[in-house]
Design a protein around this motif. Sequence first.
Motif, short mmCIF file in Angstrom:
data_model
loop_
_atom_site.label_atom_id
_atom_site.label_comp_id
_atom_site.label_asym_id
_atom_site.label_seq_id
_atom_site.Cartn_x
_atom_site.Cartn_y
_atom_site.Cartn_z
N ARG A 152 -4.13 -7.08 16.15
CA ARG A 152 -4.96 -8.02 15.84
C ARG A 152 -5.73 -7.69 14.54
NH1 ARG A 152 -8.55 -8.12 21.35
NH2 ARG A 152 -6.71 -8.39 22.90
N THR A 153 -5.99 -6.56 14.46
CA THR A 153 -6.82 -6.16 12.88
C THR A 153 -5.80 -6.18 11.80
OG1 THR A 153 -8.01 -4.52 14.18
CG2 THR A 153 -7.91 -4.35 11.78
N MET A 154 -4.58 -6.07 12.41
CA MET A 154 -3.57 -6.33 11.12
C MET A 154 -3.15 -7.67 10.36
SD MET A 154 -0.43 -3.73 12.29
CE MET A 154 0.75 -4.40 11.31
N ALA A 155 -4.01 -8.37 11.30
CA ALA A 155 -3.81 -9.96 10.96
C ALA A 155 -4.78 -10.19 9.91
CB ALA A 155 -4.30 -10.84 12.08
N LEU A 156 -5.57 -9.14 9.58
CA LEU A 156 -6.51 -9.38 8.29
C LEU A 156 -5.99 -9.13 7.06
CD1 LEU A 156 -9.90 -7.72 9.72
CD2 LEU A 156 -9.10 -10.12 9.46
N MET A 157 -4.67 -8.61 7.12
CA MET A 157 -3.88 -8.30 5.95
C MET A 157 -3.25 -9.71 5.38
SD MET A 157 -1.57 -4.91 7.12
CE MET A 157 -2.39 -3.49 7.81
N ALA A 158 -3.58 -9.72 3.91
CA ALA A 158 -3.28 -11.02 3.62
C ALA A 158 -1.67 -11.18 3.14
CB ALA A 158 -4.02 -11.14 2.19
N THR A 159 -1.05 -10.04 3.18
CA THR A 159 0.35 -9.97 2.76
C THR A 159 0.99 -9.30 3.43
OG1 THR A 159 0.00 -8.26 1.01
CG2 THR A 159 -0.04 -10.46 0.24
N THR A 160 2.46 -9.16 3.72
CA THR A 160 3.35 -8.45 4.39
C THR A 160 4.01 -7.36 3.52
OG1 THR A 160 5.38 -8.23 5.86
CG2 THR A 160 5.00 -10.20 4.49
N SER A 161 4.29 -6.14 3.85
CA SER A 161 4.94 -5.25 3.12
C SER A 161 6.52 -5.68 3.11
CB SER A 161 4.84 -3.82 3.63
OG SER A 161 5.39 -4.09 4.81
N VAL A 203 3.49 3.18 2.46
CA VAL A 203 3.67 3.35 1.02
C VAL A 203 4.35 1.94 -0.01
CG1 VAL A 203 5.06 4.46 -0.68
CG2 VAL A 203 4.43 5.82 1.14
N THR A 204 4.66 1.42 0.87
CA THR A 204 5.25 0.02 0.08
C THR A 204 4.02 -0.87 -0.14
OG1 THR A 204 7.30 0.07 1.15
CG2 THR A 204 6.63 -2.29 0.54
N ARG A 205 3.11 -0.98 0.85
CA ARG A 205 1.99 -1.76 0.81
C ARG A 205 1.05 -1.27 -0.23
NH1 ARG A 205 -0.26 -5.67 3.22
NH2 ARG A 205 1.15 -5.79 4.99
N LEU A 206 0.73 0.13 -0.41
CA LEU A 206 -0.02 0.57 -1.42
C LEU A 206 0.57 0.44 -2.67
CD1 LEU A 206 -0.85 4.15 0.12
CD2 LEU A 206 -2.48 2.25 0.10
N LYS A 207 1.75 0.60 -2.91
CA LYS A 207 2.37 0.13 -4.27
C LYS A 207 2.25 -1.25 -4.50
CE LYS A 207 6.06 3.60 -4.25
NZ LYS A 207 7.45 4.15 -4.50
N SER A 208 2.42 -2.21 -3.64
CA SER A 208 2.21 -3.68 -3.92
C SER A 208 0.77 -4.13 -4.17
CB SER A 208 2.48 -4.42 -2.58
OG SER A 208 4.02 -4.28 -2.10
N ASP A 209 -0.33 -3.32 -3.49
CA ASP A 209 -1.58 -3.48 -3.86
C ASP A 209 -2.06 -3.10 -5.08
OD1 ASP A 209 -1.88 -4.60 -1.22
OD2 ASP A 209 -2.90 -3.14 -0.35
#
Length: 216
Positions: A152-161, A203-209
Amino acid sequence: MADDKNQNKDAYTLILDAIDTGIYRPGDRLVESELAERFGVSRTPIREALQRLETQSLLTRDGRSMIVASLDHNQLAELYVVRSELEALAARLAARHATEEEINVLRDMNEADRALIGNPAALARANRRFHRQVHLASHNRYLFQQLDLVYRTMALMATTSLAAEGRSETAIKEHDQIVDAIAARDGEAAYAALKAHISKAFVTRLKSDAAAAEKG
């Protein structure tokens, strides 16, 4: 009274699904009257659903208004730590307790997901289904409940890795490794495979952000 309970549940689920599917994104303001009109539900269950979502930290208050919460870097890191440990535990338990039918379903899901490469939004939904199936295969109701809260909390991520270049193909290969370990009844290998899978996604998400912040 039963009808009221059903109505409350419906309002909560409708709003949660709207956040999860990106209809409402982090920072968006939620207005009772607009939600009631959109979902065809009276304002009382909408208000109660908003209060419930606030207690779960999915919404935050801005004066008298509710807005969809967002995750800062530290919150994101904390979430991935918990997700990594709980999901890895689910894989370990699935290696012990999953039925042959459940393992076959996992294989079929991952094979079908290959057709979604290139469609990050659809693949993200399929990815959640795959992970949920692993959670169910753990046959531990309390672990499943905790993972449900994490998702449910992951729904707050605006994008997907999975939108990152090459990540979709790699993620599906990692899913193969997870299923192979579960099928082999190797709990430690399943634990390690799923934990590595979540680590690579983080790691992918951090790089994208970081890339997005640089462009901004």
